[in-house]
Design a protein around this motif. Structure first.
Motif, PDB file in Angstrom:
ATOM      1  N   VAL A  79       0.830  -1.199   0.000  1.00 34.89           N
ATOM      2  CA  VAL A  79       0.000   0.000   0.000  1.00 34.89           C
ATOM      3  C   VAL A  79       0.865   1.248   0.000  1.00 34.89           C
ATOM      4  O   VAL A  79       1.969   1.273   0.546  1.00 34.89           O
ATOM      5  CB  VAL A  79      -0.957   0.023   1.215  1.00 34.89           C
ATOM      6  CG1 VAL A  79      -1.838  -1.217   1.216  1.00 34.89           C
ATOM      7  CG2 VAL A  79      -0.194   0.128   2.531  1.00 34.89           C
ATOM      8  N   ASP A  80       0.339   2.293  -0.617  1.00 33.46           N
ATOM      9  CA  ASP A  80       1.000   3.594  -0.629  1.00 33.46           C
ATOM     10  C   ASP A  80       0.956   4.188   0.787  1.00 33.46           C
ATOM     11  O   ASP A  80      -0.025   3.979   1.515  1.00 33.46           O
ATOM     12  CB  ASP A  80       0.274   4.513  -1.608  1.00 33.46           C
ATOM     13  CG  ASP A  80       0.920   5.875  -1.715  1.00 33.46           C
ATOM     14  OD1 ASP A  80       1.886   6.004  -2.475  1.00 33.46           O
ATOM     15  OD2 ASP A  80       0.452   6.811  -1.020  1.00 33.46           O
ATOM     16  N   TRP A 113      -2.265   5.810   1.626  1.00 34.42           N
ATOM     17  CA  TRP A 113      -3.459   5.018   1.292  1.00 34.42           C
ATOM     18  C   TRP A 113      -4.583   5.188   2.305  1.00 34.42           C
ATOM     19  O   TRP A 113      -5.700   5.595   1.957  1.00 34.42           O
ATOM     20  CB  TRP A 113      -3.054   3.541   1.178  1.00 34.42           C
ATOM     21  CG  TRP A 113      -4.182   2.577   0.972  1.00 34.42           C
ATOM     22  CD1 TRP A 113      -4.996   2.490  -0.116  1.00 34.42           C
ATOM     23  CD2 TRP A 113      -4.595   1.532   1.867  1.00 34.42           C
ATOM     24  NE1 TRP A 113      -5.892   1.458   0.042  1.00 34.42           N
ATOM     25  CE2 TRP A 113      -5.658   0.857   1.241  1.00 34.42           C
ATOM     26  CE3 TRP A 113      -4.150   1.090   3.113  1.00 34.42           C
ATOM     27  CZ2 TRP A 113      -6.319  -0.235   1.851  1.00 34.42           C
ATOM     28  CZ3 TRP A 113      -4.790   0.009   3.710  1.00 34.42           C
ATOM     29  CH2 TRP A 113      -5.863  -0.639   3.089  1.00 34.42           C
ATOM     30  N   ASN A 126      -8.160  -3.454  -2.325  1.00 35.97           N
ATOM     31  CA  ASN A 126      -8.031  -2.017  -2.066  1.00 35.97           C
ATOM     32  C   ASN A 126      -9.409  -1.447  -1.768  1.00 35.97           C
ATOM     33  O   ASN A 126     -10.081  -0.910  -2.642  1.00 35.97           O
ATOM     34  CB  ASN A 126      -7.400  -1.323  -3.275  1.00 35.97           C
ATOM     35  CG  ASN A 126      -7.175   0.168  -3.037  1.00 35.97           C
ATOM     36  OD1 ASN A 126      -7.584   0.722  -2.025  1.00 35.97           O
ATOM     37  ND2 ASN A 126      -6.527   0.821  -3.988  1.00 35.97           N
ATOM     38  N   ALA A 176      -5.847   6.747  -3.806  1.00 38.61           N
ATOM     39  CA  ALA A 176      -5.721   5.689  -2.791  1.00 38.61           C
ATOM     40  C   ALA A 176      -5.116   4.459  -3.465  1.00 38.61           C
ATOM     41  O   ALA A 176      -5.817   3.551  -3.903  1.00 38.61           O
ATOM     42  CB  ALA A 176      -7.080   5.367  -2.181  1.00 38.61           C
ATOM     43  N   GLN A 177      -3.811   4.412  -3.540  1.00 32.83           N
ATOM     44  CA  GLN A 177      -3.136   3.464  -4.424  1.00 32.83           C
ATOM     45  C   GLN A 177      -2.574   2.240  -3.708  1.00 32.83           C
ATOM     46  O   GLN A 177      -2.034   2.334  -2.601  1.00 32.83           O
ATOM     47  CB  GLN A 177      -2.017   4.182  -5.173  1.00 32.83           C
ATOM     48  CG  GLN A 177      -2.532   5.302  -6.063  1.00 32.83           C
ATOM     49  CD  GLN A 177      -1.440   5.970  -6.869  1.00 32.83           C
ATOM     50  OE1 GLN A 177      -0.253   5.747  -6.640  1.00 32.83           O
ATOM     51  NE2 GLN A 177      -1.831   6.793  -7.818  1.00 32.83           N
ATOM     52  N   VAL A 178      -2.717   1.114  -4.368  1.00 31.79           N
ATOM     53  CA  VAL A 178      -2.153  -0.155  -3.908  1.00 31.79           C
ATOM     54  C   VAL A 178      -1.460  -0.828  -5.087  1.00 31.79           C
ATOM     55  O   VAL A 178      -2.027  -0.930  -6.180  1.00 31.79           O
ATOM     56  CB  VAL A 178      -3.254  -1.087  -3.355  1.00 31.79           C
ATOM     57  CG1 VAL A 178      -2.734  -2.505  -3.188  1.00 31.79           C
ATOM     58  CG2 VAL A 178      -3.782  -0.567  -2.024  1.00 31.79           C
TER      59      VAL A 178
END
Length: 337
Positions: free
Chosen positions: A93-94, A97, A164, A207-209
């Protein structure tokens, strides 16, 4: 910013290769440390996964049922937070996130109960996995669903993949949680039931994964066959399609077989089949060029093979489901998580 408490649930089985990377990314979130917990639910791993997990300050639960739906239900039952976020053991995960998901939740109407973002590709993954990932971002590969299409715009969607996603826990509890009969497609089933209550799902591009892509042509074909089977089971359960495009591969497979048989005696069906196949492969070729451009590699042309395999395997799986017993229990593999 006030940080509500969030329970992050990760269902795993035999993830020794990636689980350390996943946990470390969760521990390094830019989020108040006493405002979230990490719950790892292990499906009785037979490798070194649990040994690795036990090195970290996380809550470890054992899932004797092994499948991912049971893992997520167990995580929800043990979650301290009224917000529950999900990711997978092969994801990273970022750092922003969780903060991004929570910020959007606080700014959204009450009927928005699930928030999630893109399912991005590791550029370091094997070529086959990356081609599959990029191919499934296309319309031919995913029908444009949020499951794979990584849009750059925030918008409402009908479902969000649970690699996510963050839910208001009450929304999950209201519909009875995940249906543990489903080996795959359990998040789609849950989201369908939640959506039927009038709730909304918000896709948030920031919201990046990152999600590892892996597999071989054989394992990919088997997985697509299973996806087809379980999409048919979702149709049987609800009496309508969870995703509008779910029936198209099976219709295409049936039509091709019928036209091929008819062409033995008549020329017109054969010409029609040839025309349809030609149009289809033109579309596949265009998509493979797009994949090549995204990958910046000639290997993107493998999509010429991968997309037809996906469609045929998925379509056959969908059709196969209707000739088997309910929920095809005899072919379920509890090792899938």
């Amino acid at each position: 910013m006030k940080y509500p408490f969030v329970s992050v649930v990760v269902g795993i089985r035999n993830e020794e290769k990636f689980i350390e990377e996943c946990i470390e990314s969760l521990l390094n979130l830019d989020y108040q440390k006493d405002s979230y917990e990490i719950i790892i639910v292990d499906g009785m791993s037979t490798d070194k996964t649990r040994d690795i997990v036990q090195k970290y300050p996380v809550k470890l639960l054992l899932n004797k049922k092994k499948n991912v739906a049971a893992a997520r239900n167990l995580g929800v039952e043990n979650a301290r937070g009224e917000l529950v976020a999900f990711t997978d053991g092969d994801c990273k995960v970022d750092p922003q996130w969780l903060k991004t998901l929570v910020h959007e939740m606080q700014a959204s109407p009450d009927d928005v109960v699930c928030f999630g973002g893109p399912n991005l590709i590791f550029d370091t993954d094997p070529v086959f996995g990356r081609v599959v990932g990029y191919a499934q971002e296309s319309f031919l590969g995913s029908g444009g669903s949020a499951q794979s299409k990584n849009s750059t715009k925030k918008h409402y969607v009908i479902s969000l993949p649970n690699c996510n996603a963050m839910y208001k826990k009450a929304a999950i509890k209201e519909v009875g949680g995940f249906d543990e009969r489903f080996v795959v497609g359990q998040d789609g089933d849950l989201n369908y039931r939640i959506g039927k209550k009038g709730n909304k799902f918000l896709y948030i591009p920031n919201a990046q994964v990152l999600h590892h892509r892996r597999g071989t042509p054989k394992s990919f074909s088997v997985r697509m066959f299973k996806y087809g089977m379980w999409m048919a089971e979702l149709f049987k359960k609800h009496g309508e399609f969870v995703r509008w495009y779910a029936f198209l591969p099976s219709i295409a497979v049936l039509s091709a077989v019928i036209l091929l048989i008819a062409s033995i005696k008549y020329s017109t069906p054969g010409l029609l089949l040839l025309a349809l196949v030609t149009v289809y492969f033109i579309l596949v070729f265009i998509t493979s060029i797009q994949v090549t451009y995204k990958m910046k590699s000639k290997y993107g042309l493998f999509a010429l093979f991968i997309i037809p395999v996906q469609h045929v395997a998925y379509g056959l799986g969908f059709l196969y489901s209707f000739t088997n017993s309910p929920l095809i229990s005899k072919v379920r593999s509890c090792s899938d998580i």
